[in-house]
Design an enzyme around this catalytic site. Structure first.
Site, PDB file in Angstrom:
ATOM      1  N   CYS A 140       0.915  -1.220  -0.208  1.00  0.00           N
ATOM      2  CA  CYS A 140       0.122  -0.029  -0.054  1.00  0.00           C
ATOM      3  C   CYS A 140       0.832   1.297  -0.033  1.00  0.00           C
ATOM      4  O   CYS A 140       0.681   2.196  -0.765  1.00  0.00           O
ATOM      5  CB  CYS A 140      -0.959  -0.023   1.153  1.00  0.00           C
ATOM      6  SG  CYS A 140      -0.160  -0.495   2.820  1.00  0.00           S
ATOM      7  N   HIS A 220      -1.974   5.373   6.826  1.00  0.00           N
ATOM      8  CA  HIS A 220      -0.506   5.783   6.956  1.00  0.00           C
ATOM      9  C   HIS A 220      -0.489   7.223   6.356  1.00  0.00           C
ATOM     10  O   HIS A 220      -1.334   7.799   5.904  1.00  0.00           O
ATOM     11  CB  HIS A 220       0.324   4.841   5.919  1.00  0.00           C
ATOM     12  CG  HIS A 220       0.211   3.435   6.016  1.00  0.00           C
ATOM     13  ND1 HIS A 220       0.499   2.907   7.296  1.00  0.00           N
ATOM     14  CD2 HIS A 220      -0.153   2.385   5.058  1.00  0.00           C
ATOM     15  CE1 HIS A 220       0.218   1.285   6.956  1.00  0.00           C
ATOM     16  NE2 HIS A 220      -0.157   1.381   5.588  1.00  0.00           N
TER      17      HIS A 220
HETATM   18  N1  LIG Z   1      -4.080  -4.815   5.366  1.00  0.00           N
HETATM   19  C1  LIG Z   1      -3.318  -4.218   4.556  1.00  0.00           C
HETATM   20  O1  LIG Z   1      -3.183  -2.895   5.011  1.00  0.00           O
HETATM   21  C2  LIG Z   1      -2.678  -4.495   3.376  1.00  0.00           C
HETATM   22  C3  LIG Z   1      -2.128  -5.705   3.164  1.00  0.00           C
HETATM   23  N2  LIG Z   1      -1.533  -6.026   1.882  1.00  0.00           N
HETATM   24  C4  LIG Z   1      -1.090  -7.239   1.791  1.00  0.00           C
HETATM   25  O2  LIG Z   1      -2.260  -8.110   1.338  1.00  0.00           O
HETATM   26  C5  LIG Z   1      -2.074  -9.449   1.812  1.00  0.00           C
HETATM   27  C6  LIG Z   1      -3.291  -9.868   2.502  1.00  0.00           C
HETATM   28  O3  LIG Z   1      -3.166  -9.331   3.877  1.00  0.00           O
HETATM   29  P1  LIG Z   1      -4.488  -8.827   4.543  1.00  0.00           P
HETATM   30  O4  LIG Z   1      -5.791  -8.815   3.623  1.00  0.00           O
HETATM   31  O5  LIG Z   1      -4.401  -7.566   5.520  1.00  0.00           O
HETATM   32  O6  LIG Z   1      -4.635 -10.173   5.461  1.00  0.00           O
HETATM   33  P2  LIG Z   1      -5.788 -10.831   6.393  1.00  0.00           P
HETATM   34  O7  LIG Z   1      -5.283 -11.459   7.422  1.00  0.00           O
HETATM   35  O8  LIG Z   1      -6.676  -9.618   6.739  1.00  0.00           O
HETATM   36  O9  LIG Z   1      -6.660 -11.720   5.332  1.00  0.00           O
HETATM   37  C7  LIG Z   1      -6.062 -12.931   5.060  1.00  0.00           C
HETATM   38  C8  LIG Z   1      -7.223 -13.835   4.609  1.00  0.00           C
HETATM   39  O10 LIG Z   1      -6.424 -15.184   4.067  1.00  0.00           O
HETATM   40  C9  LIG Z   1      -6.970 -16.433   4.641  1.00  0.00           C
HETATM   41  N3  LIG Z   1      -6.077 -17.467   4.597  1.00  0.00           N
HETATM   42  C10 LIG Z   1      -5.138 -17.407   5.488  1.00  0.00           C
HETATM   43  N4  LIG Z   1      -4.476 -18.552   5.231  1.00  0.00           N
HETATM   44  C11 LIG Z   1      -5.068 -19.107   4.029  1.00  0.00           C
HETATM   45  C12 LIG Z   1      -4.695 -20.070   3.244  1.00  0.00           C
HETATM   46  N5  LIG Z   1      -3.670 -21.095   3.530  1.00  0.00           N
HETATM   47  N6  LIG Z   1      -5.633 -20.285   1.964  1.00  0.00           N
HETATM   48  C13 LIG Z   1      -6.458 -19.387   2.062  1.00  0.00           C
HETATM   49  N7  LIG Z   1      -6.892 -18.429   2.610  1.00  0.00           N
HETATM   50  C14 LIG Z   1      -6.084 -18.142   3.577  1.00  0.00           C
HETATM   51  C15 LIG Z   1      -7.510 -15.635   6.070  1.00  0.00           C
HETATM   52  O11 LIG Z   1      -8.803 -16.243   6.366  1.00  0.00           O
HETATM   53  P3  LIG Z   1      -9.115 -16.928   7.866  1.00  0.00           P
HETATM   54  O12 LIG Z   1      -9.276 -15.750   8.715  1.00  0.00           O
HETATM   55  O13 LIG Z   1     -10.208 -17.796   7.565  1.00  0.00           O
HETATM   56  O14 LIG Z   1      -7.656 -17.688   8.265  1.00  0.00           O
HETATM   57  C16 LIG Z   1      -7.849 -14.243   5.549  1.00  0.00           C
HETATM   58  O15 LIG Z   1      -9.330 -14.245   5.234  1.00  0.00           O
HETATM   59  C17 LIG Z   1      -0.620  -9.464   2.456  1.00  0.00           C
HETATM   60  O16 LIG Z   1       0.339  -9.576   1.474  1.00  0.00           O
HETATM   61  C18 LIG Z   1      -0.441  -8.177   3.149  1.00  0.00           C
HETATM   62  O17 LIG Z   1       0.941  -7.650   3.199  1.00  0.00           O
HETATM   63  C19 LIG Z   1      -1.244  -4.877   1.101  1.00  0.00           C
HETATM   64  C20 LIG Z   1      -1.686  -3.820   1.308  1.00  0.00           C
HETATM   65  C21 LIG Z   1      -2.411  -3.311   2.557  1.00  0.00           C
HETATM   66  O1  LIG Z   2       1.381  -2.769   2.630  1.00  0.00           O
HETATM   67  C1  LIG Z   2       1.194  -2.472   3.852  1.00  0.00           C
HETATM   68  O2  LIG Z   2       2.181  -1.636   4.314  1.00  0.00           O
HETATM   69  P1  LIG Z   2       3.733  -1.089   3.691  1.00  0.00           P
HETATM   70  O3  LIG Z   2       3.394  -0.617   2.611  1.00  0.00           O
HETATM   71  O4  LIG Z   2       4.422  -0.625   4.845  1.00  0.00           O
HETATM   72  O5  LIG Z   2       4.497  -2.630   3.580  1.00  0.00           O
HETATM   73  C2  LIG Z   2       0.156  -2.796   4.569  1.00  0.00           C
HETATM   74  O6  LIG Z   2      -0.392  -1.729   5.389  1.00  0.00           O
HETATM   75  C3  LIG Z   2       0.398  -4.065   5.426  1.00  0.00           C
HETATM   76  O7  LIG Z   2       1.155  -3.632   6.493  1.00  0.00           O
HETATM   77  P2  LIG Z   2       1.219  -4.615   7.607  1.00  0.00           P
HETATM   78  O8  LIG Z   2       2.516  -5.750   7.105  1.00  0.00           O
HETATM   79  O9  LIG Z   2       1.781  -3.863   8.825  1.00  0.00           O
HETATM   80  O10 LIG Z   2       0.212  -5.480   7.817  1.00  0.00           O
END
Ligand SMILES: NC(=O)C1=CN([C@@H]2O[C@H](COP(=O)(O)OP(=O)(O)OC[C@H]3O[C@@H](n4cnc5c(N)ncnc54)[C@H](OP(=O)(O)O)[C@@H]3O)[C@@H](O)[C@H]2O)C=CC1
Ligand SMILES: O=C(OP(=O)(O)O)[C@H](O)COP(=O)(O)O
Length: 341
Positions: A140, A220
């Site tokens: 992000c 952020h």
């Molecule tokens: N949140 C943020 O601010 C941002 C995140 N990202 C990136 O996006 C990605 C996802 O992050 P985020 O959405 O925050 O993560 P979350 O933890 O919110 O969501 C992850 C999801 O994946 C599911 N999951 C976990 N393990 C498995 C598996 N083995 N197979 C299938 N599903 C699975 C979980 O399900 P369950 O809960 O049922 O285990 C959950 O629904 C990461 O790479 C992160 O770095 C990028 C930008 C911003």
């Molecule tokens: O992509 C993100 O941050 P980043 O650009 O600082 O790696 C998201 O906010 C996820 O950050 P986290 O790794 O603290 O969950």
């Protein structure tokens, strides 16, 4: 219609699923979870078929009243392209599955560049993604940096970027994250991962980044300095930003000087989940000193900005739109993104 599966229906995955479902040329064929919970009920309410990583857990879902359509492997076989939004580090292990079934896949910024060998940002390298099997949408903060740096570099040339990220501690629903009362250097070393990540999209940009995390969940905040190759004026920079559909400009007249007020504004605009897909650039902060020294503050809504980029990445990889501007226009219209001014 491009058949899209979302592997990992969490913070990012649930937003990607809704954004994909809103597109005229895409459909959601399934989403996945590992355990039943609120998000599984939301998937059911949205009508997204729910698949699970470990099919032996099927009974747990059914006992909770959630129907299971099959395993993640079943879901992958039905899709043209998979958006892997599993937690950072988990997605890497799924690559073998995508390869096994010969499917296209997109990872998120929690995975390293090497997982896909190609890192994506709509405004910077859309055409390079056309027809690719694998891509990673950068994180992000990196997405927010790439958008503004590429714009300024295209207009004036960028000699050097210095940026500090004040990162939110966790997302609003992440009750186990912190810190509760600290400013944590994250990392204590320089540079943070954001600089090298920007270079995975914009290899010619000279950039140094640092980052810390603070006890807040909403957004952020970046403090950004760009040393320009050619002189610019504040007014020229503002006009460029206004012409970019994913760069928002926060006017003095709104009275907004914080992430909290900005998030409230996005909610009041009736954005879904209060999502700010665009960078929130504080107009008053834009300063050009000595002709070539540009400064600004920008807020980045971590849950939202990568979502629209992911939709464009799907379209590029599927070979449906040949230009970034065409795809960005379709994506923005479908989700209702008109950048704040
Ligand atoms: N949140 C943020 O601010 C941002 C995140 N990202 C990136 O996006 C990605 C996802 O992050 P985020 O959405 O925050 O993560 P979350 O933890 O919110 O969501 C992850 C999801 O994946 C599911 N999951 C976990 N393990 C498995 C598996 N083995 N197979 C299938 N599903 C699975 C979980 O399900 P369950 O809960 O049922 O285990 C959950 O629904 C990461 O790479 C992160 O770095 C990028 C930008 C911003
Ligand atoms: O992509 C993100 O941050 P980043 O650009 O600082 O790696 C998201 O906010 C996820 O950050 P986290 O790794 O603290 O969950």
């Amino acid at each position: 219609m491009i058949k899209v599966a979302v592997n990992g229906y969490g913070t990012i995955g649930k937003r990607v699923a809704d954004a994909v479902a809103a597109q005229p040329d895409m459909e959601i064929i399934g989403v996945s979870k590992t355990k039943p919970g609120a998000e599984a009920f939301v998937a059911k309410q949205r009508g997204y078929p729910l698949y699970i990583a470990d099919i032996t857990k099927k009974e747990n879902f059914e006992k909770a009243g959630i129907q299971v359509a099959g395993s993640v492997a079943d879901m992958i076989q039905k899709a043209d392209i998979i958006v892997d939004a599993t937690p950072g580090g988990v997605g890497e292990g799924n690559r073998v599955l995508y390869e096994k079934y010969g499917k296209k896949a997109i990872w998120q910024g929690g995975e390293d560049h090497e997982v896909a060998g190609f890192s994506f940002n709509s405004s910077c390298n859309y055409t390079e993604a056309i027809g690719k099997q694998f891509a990673r949408v950068v994180s992000c903060n990196t997405t927010g940096l790439c958008r503004i740096i590429n714009l300024i570099d295209s207009a004036f040339g960028v000699k050097k970027v210095r940026a500090t990220m004040v990162r939110r501690g966790g997302d609003p629903g992440d009750v186990k994250r912190g810190p509760i009362d600290a400013i944590v250097l994250n990392p204590v070393t320089i540079p943070s991962h954001h600089g090298p990540d920007v270079q995975s999209v914009l290899p010619n940009i000279n950039i140094v980044t640092s980052a810390m995390i603070v006890p807040t969940t909403l957004m952020h905040m970046h403090f950004l300095n760009m040393e320009l190759k050619n002189p610019a004026t504040k007014e020229q920079v503002i006009e460029l930003i206004k012409a970019h559909s994913r760069l928002g400009l926060i006017e003095k007249s709104t009275g907004i000087t914080s992430t909290a007020e900005l998030k409230e504004y996005a909610c009041d605009l009736l954005r879904p989940r209060g999502d700010l897909w665009e960078n929130g650039i504080f107009k008053e902060s834009i300063s050009v000193l000595e002709g070539t020294d540009l400064y600004l503050f920008q807020a980045i809504h971590q849950e939202a900005d990568v979502v629209v980029e992911t939709v464009d990445c799907i379209r590029a990889m599927a070979g449906r739109c040949q230009t970034a501007s065409e795809s960005i226009a379709i994506t923005n219209k479908a989700v209702g993104l008109t950048a704040i001014r």
